[in-house]
Motif scaffolding. Structure first.
Motif, PDB file in Angstrom:
ATOM      1  N   LEU A  57       0.827  -1.206   0.000  1.00 16.89           N
ATOM      2  CA  LEU A  57       0.000   0.000   0.000  1.00 16.89           C
ATOM      3  C   LEU A  57       0.864   1.259   0.000  1.00 16.89           C
ATOM      4  O   LEU A  57       0.522   2.261  -0.641  1.00 16.89           O
ATOM      5  CB  LEU A  57      -0.945   0.001   1.202  1.00 16.89           C
ATOM      6  CG  LEU A  57      -2.066  -1.043   1.178  1.00 16.89           C
ATOM      7  CD1 LEU A  57      -2.902  -0.950   2.449  1.00 16.89           C
ATOM      8  CD2 LEU A  57      -2.961  -0.867  -0.046  1.00 16.89           C
ATOM      9  N   LEU A  58       1.986   1.217   0.708  1.00 16.66           N
ATOM     10  CA  LEU A  58       2.905   2.356   0.694  1.00 16.66           C
ATOM     11  C   LEU A  58       3.534   2.539  -0.687  1.00 16.66           C
ATOM     12  O   LEU A  58       3.706   3.668  -1.157  1.00 16.66           O
ATOM     13  CB  LEU A  58       4.002   2.175   1.751  1.00 16.66           C
ATOM     14  CG  LEU A  58       3.550   2.302   3.207  1.00 16.66           C
ATOM     15  CD1 LEU A  58       4.673   1.911   4.156  1.00 16.66           C
ATOM     16  CD2 LEU A  58       3.055   3.714   3.518  1.00 16.66           C
ATOM     17  N   GLN A 277      -7.162   3.106   3.481  1.00 14.36           N
ATOM     18  CA  GLN A 277      -6.595   3.808   2.329  1.00 14.36           C
ATOM     19  C   GLN A 277      -6.591   5.323   2.561  1.00 14.36           C
ATOM     20  O   GLN A 277      -5.669   6.018   2.130  1.00 14.36           O
ATOM     21  CB  GLN A 277      -7.395   3.471   1.078  1.00 14.36           C
ATOM     22  CG  GLN A 277      -7.299   1.999   0.668  1.00 14.36           C
ATOM     23  CD  GLN A 277      -8.226   1.674  -0.500  1.00 14.36           C
ATOM     24  OE1 GLN A 277      -7.865   1.890  -1.657  1.00 14.36           O
ATOM     25  NE2 GLN A 277      -9.420   1.180  -0.197  1.00 14.36           N
ATOM     26  N   SER A 278      -7.615   5.818   3.253  1.00 16.05           N
ATOM     27  CA  SER A 278      -7.710   7.260   3.501  1.00 16.05           C
ATOM     28  C   SER A 278      -6.593   7.738   4.414  1.00 16.05           C
ATOM     29  O   SER A 278      -6.047   8.835   4.221  1.00 16.05           O
ATOM     30  CB  SER A 278      -9.071   7.593   4.119  1.00 16.05           C
ATOM     31  OG  SER A 278     -10.126   7.270   3.237  1.00 16.05           O
ATOM     32  N   VAL A 279      -6.249   6.941   5.430  1.00 16.43           N
ATOM     33  CA  VAL A 279      -5.167   7.321   6.338  1.00 16.43           C
ATOM     34  C   VAL A 279      -3.835   7.368   5.594  1.00 16.43           C
ATOM     35  O   VAL A 279      -3.047   8.312   5.755  1.00 16.43           O
ATOM     36  CB  VAL A 279      -5.095   6.358   7.535  1.00 16.43           C
ATOM     37  CG1 VAL A 279      -3.844   6.618   8.371  1.00 16.43           C
ATOM     38  CG2 VAL A 279      -6.336   6.502   8.414  1.00 16.43           C
ATOM     39  N   GLY A 288       2.208  15.171   3.499  1.00 18.16           N
ATOM     40  CA  GLY A 288       3.599  15.097   3.060  1.00 18.16           C
ATOM     41  C   GLY A 288       4.494  14.321   3.995  1.00 18.16           C
ATOM     42  O   GLY A 288       5.708  14.574   4.073  1.00 18.16           O
ATOM     43  N   LEU A 289       3.939  13.355   4.711  1.00 20.15           N
ATOM     44  CA  LEU A 289       4.727  12.551   5.645  1.00 20.15           C
ATOM     45  C   LEU A 289       5.491  11.463   4.902  1.00 20.15           C
ATOM     46  O   LEU A 289       5.109  11.035   3.820  1.00 20.15           O
ATOM     47  CB  LEU A 289       3.803  11.909   6.690  1.00 20.15           C
ATOM     48  CG  LEU A 289       2.912  12.851   7.500  1.00 20.15           C
ATOM     49  CD1 LEU A 289       2.000  12.043   8.406  1.00 20.15           C
ATOM     50  CD2 LEU A 289       3.760  13.829   8.310  1.00 20.15           C
ATOM     51  N   LYS A 293       6.256   7.737   9.224  1.00 20.22           N
ATOM     52  CA  LYS A 293       5.229   8.500   9.933  1.00 20.22           C
ATOM     53  C   LYS A 293       3.825   8.158   9.434  1.00 20.22           C
ATOM     54  O   LYS A 293       2.871   8.149  10.209  1.00 20.22           O
ATOM     55  CB  LYS A 293       5.491   9.999   9.790  1.00 20.22           C
ATOM     56  CG  LYS A 293       6.514  10.543  10.768  1.00 20.22           C
ATOM     57  CD  LYS A 293       6.477  12.063  10.818  1.00 20.22           C
ATOM     58  CE  LYS A 293       7.334  12.589  11.959  1.00 20.22           C
ATOM     59  NZ  LYS A 293       7.260  14.067  12.072  1.00 20.22           N
ATOM     60  N   THR A 294       3.698   7.898   8.154  1.00 22.54           N
ATOM     61  CA  THR A 294       2.389   7.511   7.619  1.00 22.54           C
ATOM     62  C   THR A 294       1.951   6.184   8.229  1.00 22.54           C
ATOM     63  O   THR A 294       0.785   6.023   8.617  1.00 22.54           O
ATOM     64  CB  THR A 294       2.444   7.384   6.082  1.00 22.54           C
ATOM     65  OG1 THR A 294       2.747   8.670   5.524  1.00 22.54           O
ATOM     66  CG2 THR A 294       1.119   6.905   5.527  1.00 22.54           C
TER      67      THR A 294
END
Length: 449
Positions: A57-58, A277-279, A288-289, A293-294
């Motif tokens: 996902l990243l 997915q929203s997070v 912009g993390l 951090k994400t």
């Protein structure tokens, strides 16, 4: 209003037949080594799933810088998270029916051990896939993700179906609270570890080698699960078993509470797919993390969920408690609305620091909400249909996740065209939750010993 053919409350129903229950005296939940072995097995499997899935996902989520650069070039930087979610869900939709039939025909403990052994192979393939990522790309890793989904599809029915076969009915709410707590603790660690691997480890395949070792340990812990006989030994495989058996549809249709529980859990996982997915999109694309951090932001939701699961199991003690559902749904809805607030830096009022406590509280509401629903689906079906009932639940859940992935994609394109920030997606999630919070009230029932 109760359906005229609704089944009687659990305290009026006869106990499960001896062919599907373990015959020896069942120990108290806290001193039951089989239950703790199953909980640890689930923890390790969920950890592996979430490390691998969050890594993909990243990879699929564009950074704010990439979006800005693409806009300057007159191009787009697509968010491909929905593709990963759909591929993972497709495996469940294809194989859940067969897995449910197999879980009723075979000892659930045997199927648990076999599926954990298969996890070793899948994780090894994933490690090789990351090693050759430059060659096979994101598309090649989707194939590995599909294989992981297949393994999980066969693990799902026995891992949930074995709980009512090896535990006292009155222990089911607390057991589900603990079980889900382990699951979401695994999600926290899995998501955080994935972010750290992506951000700080040059060779991600080396980190994924740990997942192979964890799959081996998980297979060993599965051996500690109590042996149970098949629920329906020798049951023939019919064409309808690959989809949804008519007998199972009659069971669901005849019990309004069971039908509502299945529909609600499907909507819940649709919501979960959108929120996850929203997070990620909020963190990487809007705030912009970095990856670490994400993933930390995504993990905060998981921090609260185990607390909510344990709290929901405690408050439900020996019964299906509608008040726990109402409180959990209300907390979840309010937190979704808070996450959608505009203003401040990057047009997100809460920002990174403010989002953390809101996501934790959202997790608590989520855990409280889902425990009684999960118990309903486990406890209400007849004993010889529990495995297939869990498979049907899995199918409905993954239909919800697919719909959530499609909704996320469509809504994201629409929001981008309208110039709206990514956190507006939380309003979409709130719209899914609103009718559930307003109208779903499970019938209060005591659970027999």
């Amino acid at each position: 209003m109760t359906h005229p053919n609704q089944s009687t409350p659990l305290q009026e129903q006869p106990p499960l037949p001896s062919s599907t229950r373990v015959t020896e005296e069942l120990p108290p939940l806290t001193s039951d080594p089989s239950f703790w072995a199953m909980s640890l097995t689930q923890f390790l499997g969920a950890f592996n799933d979430n490390v691998f899935k969050q890594l993909l996902l990243l990879l699929a989520t564009p950074t704010a810088a990439a979006i800005a650069a693409a806009e300057l070039a007159g191009e787009s930087a697509p968010d491909r998270q929905s593709e990963a979610m759909i591929v993972f869900a497709a495996a469940f939709l294809i194989f859940s029916g067969f897995a449910g039939w197999l879980a009723d025909r075979t000892s659930k403990r045997t199927l648990i051990v076999a599926s954990k052994a298969a996890e070793i192979l899948v994780m090894a393939i994933g490690m090789v896939g990351f090693y050759f990522y430059d060659l096979i790309g994101f598309g090649g890793m989707l194939v590995v993700l599909f294989l992981m989904g297949v393994q999980s599809a066969f693990f799902g029915p026995p891992k949930y179906g074995i709980l009512p076969e090896t535990l006292r009915d009155s222990d089911l709410p607390r057991a589900n609270g603990i079980f889900l707590m382990f699951t979401f603790l695994a999600i926290i660690f899995g998501v955080v570890v994935a972010g750290l691997l992506k951000a700080y480890v040059d060779n991600v395949w080396l980190g994924s080698a740990v997942c192979v070792l964890i799959a081996v340990v998980g297979t060993m812990t599965a051996l500690g699960v109590r042996r149970v006989p098949p629920a329906t030994p020798g049951a023939p495989l019919g064409a309808e078993d690959l989809l949804v058996p008519r007998s199972l549809l009659r069971v669901v249709w005849s019990d309004r509470q069971l039908m509502l529980a299945v529909l609600v859990t499907s909507a819940f996982w649709m919501l979960g797919g959108v929120v996850q997915q929203s997070v990620n999109a909020l963190g990487k694309s809007q705030l912009g993390l970095g990856d670490a951090k994400t993933s930390l932001l995504a993990a905060m939701l998981g921090v609260g969920i185990p607390v909510g699961c344990v709290l929901g199991g405690y408050l439900s003690r020996g019964r299906i408690n509608p008040r726990v559902v109402v409180v959990g749904a209300s907390v979840l809805l309010v937190c979704l609305l808070l996450m959608a607030l505009r203003g401040g830096a990057n047009d997100h009022l809460l920002g990174f620091g403010g989002s953390i406590p809101v996501l934790v509280v959202m997790g608590i509401g989520t855990g409280m909400f889902i425990v009684p629903v999960q118990v309903s689906i486990q406890a209400l079906p007849p004993a010889d249909e529990k495995g297939r009932m869990i498979a049907l639940m899995n199918q409905c859940n993954w239909i919800g996740i697919v719909l959530g992935a499609i909704l996320f994609k469509v809504a994201l394109v629409t929001l981008d065209a309208a110039g709206q920030p990514r956190n507006t997606m939380f309003l979409v999630a709130a719209a899914i939750m609103l009718p559930v919070a307003l109208f779903y009230r499970p019938e209060e029932r005591s659970l027999s010993d």
